[in-house]
Design a protein around this motif. Structure first.
Motif, PDB file in Angstrom:
ATOM      1  N   LYS A 141      30.569 -54.331  14.355  1.00  0.00           N
ATOM      2  CA  LYS A 141      31.822 -55.544  14.592  1.00  0.00           C
ATOM      3  C   LYS A 141      31.916 -56.590  16.115  1.00  0.00           C
ATOM      4  CE  LYS A 141      35.645 -53.288  12.315  1.00  0.00           C
ATOM      5  NZ  LYS A 141      36.301 -52.392  11.997  1.00  0.00           N
ATOM      6  N   GLN A 142      30.164 -56.008  17.223  1.00  0.00           N
ATOM      7  CA  GLN A 142      30.128 -56.308  18.325  1.00  0.00           C
ATOM      8  C   GLN A 142      29.796 -58.133  18.056  1.00  0.00           C
ATOM      9  OE1 GLN A 142      26.816 -54.125  19.444  1.00  0.00           O
ATOM     10  NE2 GLN A 142      28.349 -52.563  20.065  1.00  0.00           N
TER      11      GLN A 142
ATOM     12  N   LYS B 113      45.029 -42.838  15.428  1.00  0.00           N
ATOM     13  CA  LYS B 113      45.068 -44.041  14.931  1.00  0.00           C
ATOM     14  C   LYS B 113      46.008 -45.108  14.520  1.00  0.00           C
ATOM     15  CE  LYS B 113      41.646 -45.170  11.197  1.00  0.00           C
ATOM     16  NZ  LYS B 113      41.005 -45.080   9.909  1.00  0.00           N
TER      17      LYS B 113
ATOM     18  N   SER C 115      32.779 -51.427  20.199  1.00  0.00           N
ATOM     19  CA  SER C 115      31.786 -49.828  20.654  1.00  0.00           C
ATOM     20  C   SER C 115      31.313 -49.982  18.935  1.00  0.00           C
ATOM     21  CB  SER C 115      32.694 -48.738  20.317  1.00  0.00           C
ATOM     22  OG  SER C 115      33.152 -49.049  19.410  1.00  0.00           O
ATOM     23  N   ASP C 116      31.167 -50.448  18.047  1.00  0.00           N
ATOM     24  CA  ASP C 116      30.225 -50.841  16.851  1.00  0.00           C
ATOM     25  C   ASP C 116      30.107 -51.856  16.648  1.00  0.00           C
ATOM     26  OD1 ASP C 116      30.568 -51.111  14.164  1.00  0.00           O
ATOM     27  OD2 ASP C 116      32.323 -50.998  13.143  1.00  0.00           O
TER      28      ASP C 116
ATOM     29  N   GLU D  85      47.563 -54.141  21.733  1.00  0.00           N
ATOM     30  CA  GLU D  85      46.631 -53.488  20.535  1.00  0.00           C
ATOM     31  C   GLU D  85      45.434 -54.667  19.683  1.00  0.00           C
ATOM     32  OE1 GLU D  85      46.022 -52.562  16.509  1.00  0.00           O
ATOM     33  OE2 GLU D  85      47.653 -51.416  17.727  1.00  0.00           O
TER      34      GLU D  85
ATOM     35  N   GLN E  17      38.258 -52.679  22.204  1.00  0.00           N
ATOM     36  CA  GLN E  17      38.006 -51.721  21.922  1.00  0.00           C
ATOM     37  C   GLN E  17      36.672 -51.062  20.844  1.00  0.00           C
ATOM     38  OE1 GLN E  17      40.967 -49.442  24.265  1.00  0.00           O
ATOM     39  NE2 GLN E  17      39.062 -48.833  26.197  1.00  0.00           N
ATOM     40  N   GLU E  18      37.328 -51.314  19.660  1.00  0.00           N
ATOM     41  CA  GLU E  18      36.473 -50.582  18.864  1.00  0.00           C
ATOM     42  C   GLU E  18      35.544 -51.771  18.092  1.00  0.00           C
ATOM     43  OE1 GLU E  18      39.931 -51.348  15.990  1.00  0.00           O
ATOM     44  OE2 GLU E  18      40.780 -48.879  16.124  1.00  0.00           O
ATOM     45  N   ARG E  19      35.647 -52.967  18.424  1.00  0.00           N
ATOM     46  CA  ARG E  19      34.866 -54.501  18.580  1.00  0.00           C
ATOM     47  C   ARG E  19      33.755 -53.724  19.135  1.00  0.00           C
ATOM     48  NH1 ARG E  19      37.480 -60.080  17.809  1.00  0.00           N
ATOM     49  NH2 ARG E  19      38.693 -59.039  15.743  1.00  0.00           N
TER      50      ARG E  19
ATOM     51  N   ARG F  14      42.985 -52.305  21.960  1.00  0.00           N
ATOM     52  CA  ARG F  14      42.433 -51.483  21.053  1.00  0.00           C
ATOM     53  C   ARG F  14      41.914 -51.734  20.043  1.00  0.00           C
ATOM     54  NH1 ARG F  14      46.748 -47.238  18.182  1.00  0.00           N
ATOM     55  NH2 ARG F  14      47.230 -49.290  17.005  1.00  0.00           N
ATOM     56  N   ARG F  15      41.634 -52.951  19.571  1.00  0.00           N
ATOM     57  CA  ARG F  15      40.966 -53.391  19.106  1.00  0.00           C
ATOM     58  C   ARG F  15      39.803 -54.323  19.494  1.00  0.00           C
ATOM     59  NH1 ARG F  15      45.823 -57.472  15.748  1.00  0.00           N
ATOM     60  NH2 ARG F  15      46.672 -55.693  15.003  1.00  0.00           N
TER      61      ARG F  15
ATOM     62  N   SER G 218      35.405 -52.283  28.116  1.00  0.00           N
ATOM     63  CA  SER G 218      35.741 -50.958  29.068  1.00  0.00           C
ATOM     64  C   SER G 218      36.199 -50.912  30.105  1.00  0.00           C
ATOM     65  CB  SER G 218      33.842 -49.820  28.400  1.00  0.00           C
ATOM     66  OG  SER G 218      34.038 -49.872  26.740  1.00  0.00           O
TER      67      SER G 218
END
Length: 315
Positions: free
Chosen positions: A230-231, A30, A226-227, A216, A222-224, A219-220, A10
């Protein structure tokens, strides 16, 4: 919620990412494709993807039965930047396959060794055997570089999928200083004859480079970040790699230029859309073989807009 590495991803997005990358992520929906040079604007529609994937799964089962019956040997190496979609693509190869005909060799990051069974997460546990290759041991570090890979090459009737491969020495290791310039140069002197020997001995070798755009990828990641589910996929190398995009690009270009050969060519798959990338990889393998009861219509054509040689690689 605590973020891994103190929210370093982040922080990179906020403070260090190029403005055009931040703007692309911020303004996208999305299913939007973030790369301006990608031939599609939106991700492949789910129903169409599921229908085509189901047809390809049937063909993969046929291929694997034929591989076992004929003693064919197949080795598939998956390379790409972090978050390019290597694991998800490998998982789709293994969804319905006999474990005696397919196994995965995962070159795990140090923090992922305990997660070496990750490909089983959403798969039938009988469908994949995962072998983790973490950081080389002291003994392995003193061996010929290719030695640790040789023991995992396919025997008769096997397909082996490498989640990262010997090309670590071409890209990751020089970028992070894990090998010397001399070691890197020696690798490129030896890799072509090494692969040629495999092919001449009857191994069907595929080398996939999954190419993902900078926005991209971020973005992926960042998703990892926050999840919580998936961290575990993130490592310190991933975080450092965000700051080394140009260095990675130079190493990738060098690798593709020096190791794309007639006997062992690279197949580049632009993976900004994971769905299209997975279909393209499976189709590439299926098109190679004349297996029993092959249904060419079910396989379909390879999308040359996102799948081809090094000429379609895009920084």
């Amino acid at each position: 919620m605590d973020l891994p590495f103190d929210g370093a991803i982040s922080a990179y997005y906020r403070d260090d990412a190029p403005a055009d990358v931040r703007d692309a992520i911020k303004s996208a929906d999305k299913d939007d494709i973030l790369s301006d040079s990608y031939p599609y604007q939106d991700r492949m529609e789910r129903k169409l993807y599921d229908r085509e994937m189901k047809a390809l799964q049937i063909e993969l089962v046929k291929l694997h039965a034929w591989v076992r019956e004929t003693g064919t040997r197949i080795a598939i190496g998956f390379e790409g930047r972090d978050a390019a979609g290597k694991g998800g693509t490998i998982g789709r190869f293994l969804m319905n396959l006999n474990p005696r005909a397919a196994r995965v060799v995962a070159l795990s990051k140090p923090t992922e060794v305990e997660q070496s069974q990750r490909f089983r997460e959403n798969l039938n546990p009988r469908s994949a055997q995962v072998v983790a290759l973490p950081k080389p041991t002291e003994k392995e570090a003193g061996e010929w570089y290719f030695q640790r890979y040789i023991k995992h090459l396919p025997a008769a009737g096997e397909m082996v999928l490498f989640d990262r491969s010997w090309y670590n020495r071409g890209v990751v290791e020089p970028v992070f200083g894990f090998c010397t310039p001399t070691e890197n140069a020696q690798f490129f002197t030896q890799v072509q004859p090494f692969e040629q020997m495999l092919v001449e001995d009857g191994v069907h070798l595929f080398k996939f480079w999954l190419n993902v755009g900078r926005a991209e990828q971020l973005r992926r990641m960042q998703e990892r970040e926050s999840d919580p589910l998936k961290q575990w996929k993130l490592s310190g190398i991933d975080v450092k790699g965000l700051h080394l995009w140009n260095e990675y690009s130079a190493a990738i270009q060098d690798t593709l230029t020096r190791s794309h050969t007639i006997h062992a060519p690279w197949t580049i798959i632009r993976s900004d859309d994971k769905r299209r990338a997975r279909l393209a990889a499976i189709r590439t393998v299926l098109h190679r073989f004349d297996y029993t009861r092959k249904n060419a219509d079910a396989i379909g054509e390879i999308d040359t807009g996102i799948c081809g040689g090094p000429e379609i690689w895009d920084v």
